[in-house]
Design a protein around this motif. Structure first.
Motif, PDB file in Angstrom:
ATOM      1  N   ALA A 312     -66.157   0.607   3.207  1.00 41.28           N
ATOM      2  CA  ALA A 312     -66.576  -0.195   4.346  1.00 41.28           C
ATOM      3  C   ALA A 312     -65.702   0.155   5.541  1.00 41.28           C
ATOM      4  O   ALA A 312     -64.602   0.706   5.396  1.00 41.28           O
ATOM      5  CB  ALA A 312     -66.487  -1.690   4.036  1.00 41.28           C
ATOM      6  N   ILE A 313     -66.199  -0.166   6.719  1.00 38.55           N
ATOM      7  CA  ILE A 313     -65.464   0.069   7.957  1.00 38.55           C
ATOM      8  C   ILE A 313     -65.335  -1.247   8.712  1.00 38.55           C
ATOM      9  O   ILE A 313     -66.321  -1.955   8.928  1.00 38.55           O
ATOM     10  CB  ILE A 313     -66.167   1.130   8.829  1.00 38.55           C
ATOM     11  CG1 ILE A 313     -66.028   2.506   8.168  1.00 38.55           C
ATOM     12  CG2 ILE A 313     -65.599   1.156  10.241  1.00 38.55           C
ATOM     13  CD1 ILE A 313     -66.653   3.643   8.946  1.00 38.55           C
ATOM     14  N   ASP A 314     -64.105  -1.557   9.085  1.00 38.02           N
ATOM     15  CA  ASP A 314     -63.782  -2.752   9.856  1.00 38.02           C
ATOM     16  C   ASP A 314     -63.316  -2.278  11.229  1.00 38.02           C
ATOM     17  O   ASP A 314     -62.276  -1.636  11.345  1.00 38.02           O
ATOM     18  CB  ASP A 314     -62.690  -3.551   9.138  1.00 38.02           C
ATOM     19  CG  ASP A 314     -62.475  -4.920   9.766  1.00 38.02           C
ATOM     20  OD1 ASP A 314     -63.144  -5.233  10.765  1.00 38.02           O
ATOM     21  OD2 ASP A 314     -61.621  -5.672   9.264  1.00 38.02           O
ATOM     22  N   LEU A 315     -64.075  -2.587  12.278  1.00 39.53           N
ATOM     23  CA  LEU A 315     -63.877  -1.967  13.592  1.00 39.53           C
ATOM     24  C   LEU A 315     -63.776  -3.037  14.670  1.00 39.53           C
ATOM     25  O   LEU A 315     -64.512  -4.024  14.661  1.00 39.53           O
ATOM     26  CB  LEU A 315     -65.056  -1.026  13.879  1.00 39.53           C
ATOM     27  CG  LEU A 315     -65.114  -0.196  15.152  1.00 39.53           C
ATOM     28  CD1 LEU A 315     -66.050   0.993  14.950  1.00 39.53           C
ATOM     29  CD2 LEU A 315     -65.617  -1.007  16.353  1.00 39.53           C
ATOM     30  N   ARG A 316     -62.871  -2.809  15.615  1.00 44.53           N
ATOM     31  CA  ARG A 316     -62.772  -3.698  16.774  1.00 44.53           C
ATOM     32  C   ARG A 316     -62.367  -2.894  18.006  1.00 44.53           C
ATOM     33  O   ARG A 316     -61.468  -2.053  17.946  1.00 44.53           O
ATOM     34  CB  ARG A 316     -61.777  -4.826  16.549  1.00 44.53           C
ATOM     35  CG  ARG A 316     -61.565  -5.704  17.801  1.00 44.53           C
ATOM     36  CD  ARG A 316     -60.692  -6.900  17.540  1.00 44.53           C
ATOM     37  NE  ARG A 316     -61.385  -7.909  16.734  1.00 44.53           N
ATOM     38  CZ  ARG A 316     -60.929  -9.141  16.538  1.00 44.53           C
ATOM     39  NH1 ARG A 316     -59.765  -9.504  17.067  1.00 44.53           N
ATOM     40  NH2 ARG A 316     -61.602 -10.000  15.796  1.00 44.53           N
ATOM     41  N   GLN A 317     -63.049  -3.174  19.120  1.00 45.30           N
ATOM     42  CA  GLN A 317     -62.680  -2.589  20.405  1.00 45.30           C
ATOM     43  C   GLN A 317     -62.514  -3.700  21.433  1.00 45.30           C
ATOM     44  O   GLN A 317     -63.353  -4.593  21.547  1.00 45.30           O
ATOM     45  CB  GLN A 317     -63.740  -1.594  20.899  1.00 45.30           C
ATOM     46  CG  GLN A 317     -63.349  -0.918  22.219  1.00 45.30           C
ATOM     47  CD  GLN A 317     -64.500  -0.198  22.880  1.00 45.30           C
ATOM     48  OE1 GLN A 317     -65.480  -0.817  23.279  1.00 45.30           O
ATOM     49  NE2 GLN A 317     -64.406   1.123  22.974  1.00 45.30           N
ATOM     50  N   LYS A 318     -61.411  -3.626  22.183  1.00 46.44           N
ATOM     51  CA  LYS A 318     -61.182  -4.517  23.320  1.00 46.44           C
ATOM     52  C   LYS A 318     -61.262  -3.657  24.586  1.00 46.44           C
ATOM     53  O   LYS A 318     -60.600  -2.626  24.678  1.00 46.44           O
ATOM     54  CB  LYS A 318     -59.812  -5.198  23.214  1.00 46.44           C
ATOM     55  CG  LYS A 318     -59.633  -6.004  21.943  1.00 46.44           C
ATOM     56  CD  LYS A 318     -58.213  -6.534  21.827  1.00 46.44           C
ATOM     57  CE  LYS A 318     -58.004  -7.278  20.520  1.00 46.44           C
ATOM     58  NZ  LYS A 318     -56.593  -7.731  20.367  1.00 46.44           N
ATOM     59  N   ARG A 319     -62.079  -4.111  25.543  1.00 42.62           N
ATOM     60  CA  ARG A 319     -62.369  -3.266  26.702  1.00 42.62           C
ATOM     61  C   ARG A 319     -62.264  -4.075  27.992  1.00 42.62           C
ATOM     62  O   ARG A 319     -62.745  -5.210  28.067  1.00 42.62           O
ATOM     63  CB  ARG A 319     -63.767  -2.662  26.559  1.00 42.62           C
ATOM     64  CG  ARG A 319     -64.243  -1.851  27.748  1.00 42.62           C
ATOM     65  CD  ARG A 319     -65.527  -1.124  27.443  1.00 42.62           C
ATOM     66  NE  ARG A 319     -66.107  -0.520  28.629  1.00 42.62           N
ATOM     67  CZ  ARG A 319     -66.674   0.673  28.662  1.00 42.62           C
ATOM     68  NH1 ARG A 319     -66.722   1.412  27.567  1.00 42.62           N
ATOM     69  NH2 ARG A 319     -67.183   1.140  29.780  1.00 42.62           N
ATOM     70  N   LEU A 320     -61.667  -3.450  29.007  1.00 43.67           N
ATOM     71  CA  LEU A 320     -61.554  -4.028  30.337  1.00 43.67           C
ATOM     72  C   LEU A 320     -62.269  -3.115  31.316  1.00 43.67           C
ATOM     73  O   LEU A 320     -61.980  -1.915  31.380  1.00 43.67           O
ATOM     74  CB  LEU A 320     -60.086  -4.188  30.733  1.00 43.67           C
ATOM     75  CG  LEU A 320     -59.809  -4.756  32.129  1.00 43.67           C
ATOM     76  CD1 LEU A 320     -60.312  -6.198  32.235  1.00 43.67           C
ATOM     77  CD2 LEU A 320     -58.318  -4.681  32.452  1.00 43.67           C
ATOM     78  N   ASP A 321     -63.238  -3.667  32.054  1.00 43.38           N
ATOM     79  CA  ASP A 321     -64.019  -2.905  33.029  1.00 43.38           C
ATOM     80  C   ASP A 321     -63.779  -3.434  34.427  1.00 43.38           C
ATOM     81  O   ASP A 321     -63.601  -4.642  34.628  1.00 43.38           O
ATOM     82  CB  ASP A 321     -65.517  -3.016  32.713  1.00 43.38           C
ATOM     83  CG  ASP A 321     -65.956  -2.073  31.618  1.00 43.38           C
ATOM     84  OD1 ASP A 321     -66.395  -0.970  31.949  1.00 43.38           O
ATOM     85  OD2 ASP A 321     -65.863  -2.459  30.434  1.00 43.38           O
ATOM     86  N   GLU A 345     -59.715   0.266  17.422  1.00 38.81           N
ATOM     87  CA  GLU A 345     -59.134   0.419  16.080  1.00 38.81           C
ATOM     88  C   GLU A 345     -60.226   0.233  15.039  1.00 38.81           C
ATOM     89  O   GLU A 345     -61.038  -0.690  15.147  1.00 38.81           O
ATOM     90  CB  GLU A 345     -58.036  -0.617  15.847  1.00 38.81           C
ATOM     91  CG  GLU A 345     -57.447  -0.583  14.440  1.00 38.81           C
ATOM     92  CD  GLU A 345     -56.353  -1.618  14.226  1.00 38.81           C
ATOM     93  OE1 GLU A 345     -55.902  -1.772  13.071  1.00 38.81           O
ATOM     94  OE2 GLU A 345     -55.962  -2.280  15.207  1.00 38.81           O
ATOM     95  N   HIS A 346     -60.265   1.133  14.073  1.00 37.95           N
ATOM     96  CA  HIS A 346     -61.111   0.858  12.922  1.00 37.95           C
ATOM     97  C   HIS A 346     -60.411   1.299  11.644  1.00 37.95           C
ATOM     98  O   HIS A 346     -59.660   2.270  11.625  1.00 37.95           O
ATOM     99  CB  HIS A 346     -62.521   1.444  13.090  1.00 37.95           C
ATOM    100  CG  HIS A 346     -62.738   2.829  12.564  1.00 37.95           C
ATOM    101  ND1 HIS A 346     -63.101   3.878  13.354  1.00 37.95           N
ATOM    102  CD2 HIS A 346     -62.694   3.331  11.297  1.00 37.95           C
ATOM    103  CE1 HIS A 346     -63.255   4.965  12.626  1.00 37.95           C
ATOM    104  NE2 HIS A 346     -63.016   4.663  11.372  1.00 37.95           N
ATOM    105  N   VAL A 347     -60.679   0.520  10.612  1.00 31.46           N
ATOM    106  CA  VAL A 347     -60.041   0.717   9.313  1.00 31.46           C
ATOM    107  C   VAL A 347     -61.123   1.070   8.303  1.00 31.46           C
ATOM    108  O   VAL A 347     -62.142   0.372   8.200  1.00 31.46           O
ATOM    109  CB  VAL A 347     -59.289  -0.554   8.865  1.00 31.46           C
ATOM    110  CG1 VAL A 347     -58.664  -0.337   7.488  1.00 31.46           C
ATOM    111  CG2 VAL A 347     -58.225  -0.929   9.882  1.00 31.46           C
ATOM    112  N   GLU A 348     -60.909   2.153   7.569  1.00 28.56           N
ATOM    113  CA  GLU A 348     -61.817   2.522   6.488  1.00 28.56           C
ATOM    114  C   GLU A 348     -61.251   1.954   5.189  1.00 28.56           C
ATOM    115  O   GLU A 348     -60.124   2.267   4.793  1.00 28.56           O
ATOM    116  CB  GLU A 348     -61.979   4.035   6.421  1.00 28.56           C
ATOM    117  CG  GLU A 348     -62.643   4.579   7.684  1.00 28.56           C
ATOM    118  CD  GLU A 348     -62.951   6.060   7.639  1.00 28.56           C
ATOM    119  OE1 GLU A 348     -62.513   6.722   6.673  1.00 28.56           O
ATOM    120  OE2 GLU A 348     -63.619   6.556   8.564  1.00 28.56           O
TER     121      GLU A 348
END
Length: 696
Positions: A312-321, A345-348
Motif C-alpha cells: 500500500a502507499i500512504d501519501l500526503r502533499q502540503k502545498r502553498l500557492d 511525502e509518501h510511504v510504501e
C-alpha cells in the motif's frame, strides 16, 4: 508578490484599469477550446484541445485525473491501480506529459513511476483542459506530448454575486462501494477581499471486475506453471497457483481512502489582484500484486513471510500557492505571477510495515507578460523556474537522493489580421540534475520552437498546419534509477549517459463549428532522435523483472477525429449524436514497437435533451493491441456501453445536477494497453452511479 508589483512599475510599466475588450472578437470555437485566461488563450497552435466541465465532468468523475479524461479524443490513462492513474496523451506518458494545477505543475513524483498518485483532486476542480499541439511547450519541455490543466477556485479570481457561492457534490458507485463527498464556499469579505475554502473525502473498497483478474495470456502462463508443479508433486504450490489463476469478480487490495482540504484568500481590485491558498492532499491506496513477484513475497532477510502479502502507499502533499496580476498601460496588457511550493511525502508499506519513504520538496514559478492586441498581433513572454530536492529512504530506494533545477524562457506570438494567421513559440530551458551520493552531475540546454499557419476557409471553418522542434532533458529517474521498486514490482535501471531527446513534430488540422455540424480532424507526427524509453530486458534481479531506460530513434504518428451534429429537434426536445476516434502508431529505429501504446479506439453517443432532462447512451470500441514491444503481452480489445440520465431540478441554467448512470453495462473484461499493470489490474465491471451536484 507585492515586491514584484513594485518592480514592474519601476520598469516603466504603469498599472492601469483592466483593458476594455478589443474590437476584434474571438471566433466562437476559440471560446470552447481554452477558457482559462492564461497566455495561450485563443491560439490555433492548440489543435484539438478539449475542455471537460459541468455535466461531463460530473458524469466521468474518478479519483485520479487520468481516469476522468480517458474518453477524451487522443487520451488514455496509465490505470496502474484505482488509486494511481495519470493521463496518456497521443501515446505519451510520464516525462512527456505535464499535469498542471492552474498552469503550474503538480509538484509531486507521479511522473517518476506509474504507481505514484497524482496529487490533484478532480472532485474539487471546476474544469479540466487537455492541451495538445506544439504551443504547450511554453509549459516546459516535458509537455512534448501535451498538457493537462486542472482549474479550481482555490485562489479566487472573481467576487461572488450576492456575497457568496457554494458548491457541494456527492457520489456513490456500486463497482467499489465508493462514496465521495466534497464542498466549496466563496465568501465576499468586503473591500474587494474574497475567501475560499473546500474539502473532500472519498472512500472505496476493492474494485469489482467483469471476469478473471488475470488477463488471458498471464492466466494461461500461471495455469501452465501450476500443471508443472503438480507433475513434480508440489501439490500445495499447484493449488495456490490455480486459485490465483481462477480469481474473478474482485480485484484484491485495490481500495482507496482519500481526503483534501484547502483555504485561499484574494484581493481583487481594479488595478491589480493578489491571492494565496494552502492545500493538503492525503491518500492511502492499495497496490495489487503482480503474480510471480518473488521479491514481494520474501522478507528482506530472505525468509518466507507467512500469509498473503500486501502493498500500500500512504501519501500526503502540503502545498502553498500564490498568484498576482497587475494591469498595465502601453505595450503589455498585464503581468501575471504564479508561485507554488510543495512538501511531498509518501510511504510504501509492505504488510503494514514501512518499506521505503519518498520525500520531495519542490518549487515552481512563472512570470508572464501578456501583450495588448495590436492590429491582430498579440502574444506573451515569460520566465519559469522549477526545482526539486528528492530523497528516498529504505530497502527499495530505487532512486538515490538527487536535486533538479530548471530555468526556462519562452515567448508565444500570434498575428492574424485577416483570414490568414501565423503563430510561433520559442523556449530555451536550462536544466541541472545532480546526485551527490553517486557523484554525478549533468547539465542540459534545450531549445524548442514551433511555427504554424491557419486559414479561415469560411466563418465556421479553419484549416491549419504546425511544425515544431522540441528538446527534452532526461529526468533524474531516467538517469540515476538503480534498484528494486516494490510498489511497481520491478527492478529499475537508469542510464547516466543519456543525452538530450529531440523531436520534430508536425500537425495538419481541419476544424468546423457550424449550426448543423461541428467537428475536427488532426493528423500528427513526431520523429525522435535519442528517444528515451523504459523496456523490459528479460532479466531478473532480486526476483523482479528488470526494466531499463534506453535510448534510440523513434517515429510516432496518429489521427484524432471528433464530430457532433444535431439529429432532430421539435420544441423543447433535441436529439444529437457525437463520434470520436483516435489511433497511434509508434515504432523504434530497430523495427520494434514502443511499449504501452494505446490501440485504435472508436466511440460514439446519442444524447437527448428535454427541458431540464438529458439522457445519454454511449459506446466505446477498443481494438486488440498486438503491435507489442519485446516481452510485452498483447491486450484483447473490448466494447463498453454506458448510459446516463441527468436532471437539473433548479432549471437548465443552474449548475445543480443529479445524475443516474450505468457504466460497462454488460460487465465486460476491459484493460488499457497503456497500463503497466494491465495483465493483472483490469478496469471496473458493471457500475451503477448516483451523483448530485448542488450550486448556489
Amino acid at each position: 508578490m507585492l515586491t514584484l508589483l513594485a518592480s514592474v512599475s519601476a520598469l516603466g510599466l504603469q498599472p492601469a484599469t483592466p483593458p476594455e475588450p478589443t474590437e476584434r472578437e474571438p471566433r466562437p470555437e476559440r471560446e470552447e477550446i481554452v477558457i482559462t485566461g492564461h497566455l495561450i488563450e485563443g491560439l490555433d497552435l492548440l489543435a484539438g484541445s478539449s475542455v471537460v466541465e459541468g455535466v461531463a465532468l460530473q458524469r466521468n468523475l474518478e479519483m485520479q485525473v487520468g481516469d476522468v479524461l480517458a474518453s477524451v479524443p487522443g487520451v488514455s490513462a496509465t490505470s496502474f491501480s484505482p488509486g494511481a492513474s495519470r493521463p496518456v496523451l497521443r501515446g505519451f506518458q510520464g516525462e512527456r506529459i505535464r499535469v498542471l494545477n492552474d498552469g503550474l505543475g503538480a509538484i509531486d513524483v507521479s511522473n517518476t513511476s506509474a504507481d505514484h498518485a497524482t496529487t490533484i483532486d478532480p472532485l474539487t476542480s471546476e474544469r479540466i483542459e487537455v492541451l495538445r499541439g506544439p504551443a504547450v511547450l511554453i509549459y516546459g519541455s516535458q509537455a512534448v506530448g501535451g498538457a493537462v490543466n486542472v482549474i479550481d477556485r482555490r485562489i479566487p479570481r472573481n467576487i461572488p454575486q450576492g456575497g457568496y457561492h457554494v458548491d457541494a457534490i456527492g457520489q456513490y458507485s456500486s463497482v467499489n462501494d465508493g462514496v465521495s463527498v466534497g464542498g466549496a464556499v466563496d465568501l465576499d469579505l468586503g473591500s474587494n477581499f474574497v475567501f475560499h475554502a473546500d474539502a473532500s473525502w472519498q472512500d472505496s473498497d476493492d474494485l469489482k471486475v467483469g471476469s478473471y483478474v488475470l488477463a488471458r495470456p498471464l492466466r494461461e502462463e500461471v495455469l501452465a506453471t501450476a500443471a508443472e508443479e503438480r507433475a513434480e508433486g508440489e501439490f500445495q504450490e499447484a493449488d495456490e497457483l490455480e486459485e490465483l489463476a481462477n480469481r474473478k469478480g474482485r480485484l484484491e487490495n485495490s481500495g482507496v481512502e482519500q481526503w483534501t482540504a484547502a483555504a485561499g484568500l484574494s484581493y481583487i481590485g481594479d488595478r491589480f489582484e493578489v491571492g494565496a491558498s494552502y492545500s493538503i492532499f492525503d491518500t492511502f491506496y492499495g497496490v495489487p500484486l503482480r503474480p510471480g513477484a518473488e521479491y514481494a513475497e520474501e522478507g528482506h532477510g530472505g525468509e518466507e513471510e507467512e500469509g498473503e502479502e500486501s502493498i500500500a502507499i500512504d501519501l500526503r502533499q502540503k502545498r502553498l500557492d500564490g498568484r498576482a496580476k497587475l494591469y498595465l498601460e502601453g505595450f503589455f496588457e498585464h503581468a501575471l505571477l504564479r508561485l507554488a511550493t510543495a512538501d511531498y511525502e509518501h510511504v510504501e508499506l509492505e504488510n503494514g510495515e514501512v518499506g521505503t519513504t519518498y520525500l520531495s520538496d519542490g518549487v515552481e514559478g512563472r512570470l508572464e507578460l501578456k501583450q495588448r492586441d495590436t492590429d491582430g498581433w498579440h502574444g506573451a513572454s515569460g520566465i519559469q523556474y522549477y526545482s526539486r530536492d528528492f530523497d528516498a529512504v529504505g530497502a527499495e530506494a530505487f532512486v538515490p537522493p538527487n536535486e533538479t533545477s530548471q530555468w526556462g524562457i519562452f515567448t508565444v506570438q500570434e498575428y492574424q489580421p485577416s483570414r490568414l494567421g501565423i503563430e510561433g513559440a520559442l523556449r530555451a530551458e536550462f536544466t541541472d540534475v545532480r546526485s551527490d551520493p553517486l557523484g554525478l552531475k549533468r547539465d542540459f540546454t534545450a531549445i524548442s520552437g514551433a511555427l504554424g499557419a491557419n486559414y479561415e476557409l469560411g466563418e465556421d471553418t479553419t484549416v491549419g498546419i504546425n511544425v515544431s522542434r522540441a528538446e527534452r532533458a532526461p529526468s533524474a529517474e531516467e538517469l540515476f534509477a538503480g534498484g528494486p521498486h516494490i510498489a511497481s514490482q520491478s527492478f529499475e535501471e537508469g542510464n547516466p549517459d543519456l543525452t538530450i531527446e529531440t523531436s520534430w513534430g508536425g500537425e495538419i488540422f481541419l476544424r468546423h463549428d457550424g449550426p448543423s455540424f461541428a467537428g475536427s480532424a488532426t493528423l500528427w507526427t513526431n520523429r525522435f532522435d535519442n528517444f528515451i524509453y523504459q523496456a523490459a530486458t528479460g532479466e531478473e534481479e532480486d526476483g523482479l523483472p528488470v526494466f531499463a531506460y534506453r535510448q534510440q530513434d523513434a517515429d510516432y504518428w496518429g489521427i484524432e477525429l471528433e464530430a457532433r451534429a444535431p439529429l432532430y429537434s421539435s420544441g423543447d426536445f433535441k436529439l444529437s449524436g457525437d463520434l470520436v476516434a483516435d489511433y497511434v502508431r509508434a515504432e523504434l529505429a530497430d523495427g520494434t514497437n514502443v511499449p504501452r501504446i494505446p490501440p485504435l479506439r472508436i466511440g460514439g453517443g446519442l444524447e437527448a435533451e428535454y427541458d431540464v432532462w438529458t439522457g445519454r447512451i454511449e459506446l466505446e470500441w477498443v481494438d486488440d493491441q498486438d503491435r507489442t514491444a519485446p516481452l510485452e503481452t498483447r491486450t484483447d480489445g473490448h466494447t463498453l456501453v454506458g448510459a446516463s440520465l441527468a436532471w437539473k431540478p433548479l432549471g437548465k441554467d443552474n449548475e445543480t445536477t443529479i445524475i443516474l448512470a450505468a457504466n460497462n453495462i454488460f460487465d465486460v473484461d476491459a484493460r488499457r494497453h497503456a497500463s503497466f499493470t494491465k495483465d493483472f489490474v483490469p478496469l471496473g465491471g458493471r457500475d451503477i452511479r448516483l451523483s448530485a451536484r448542488l450550486s448556489f
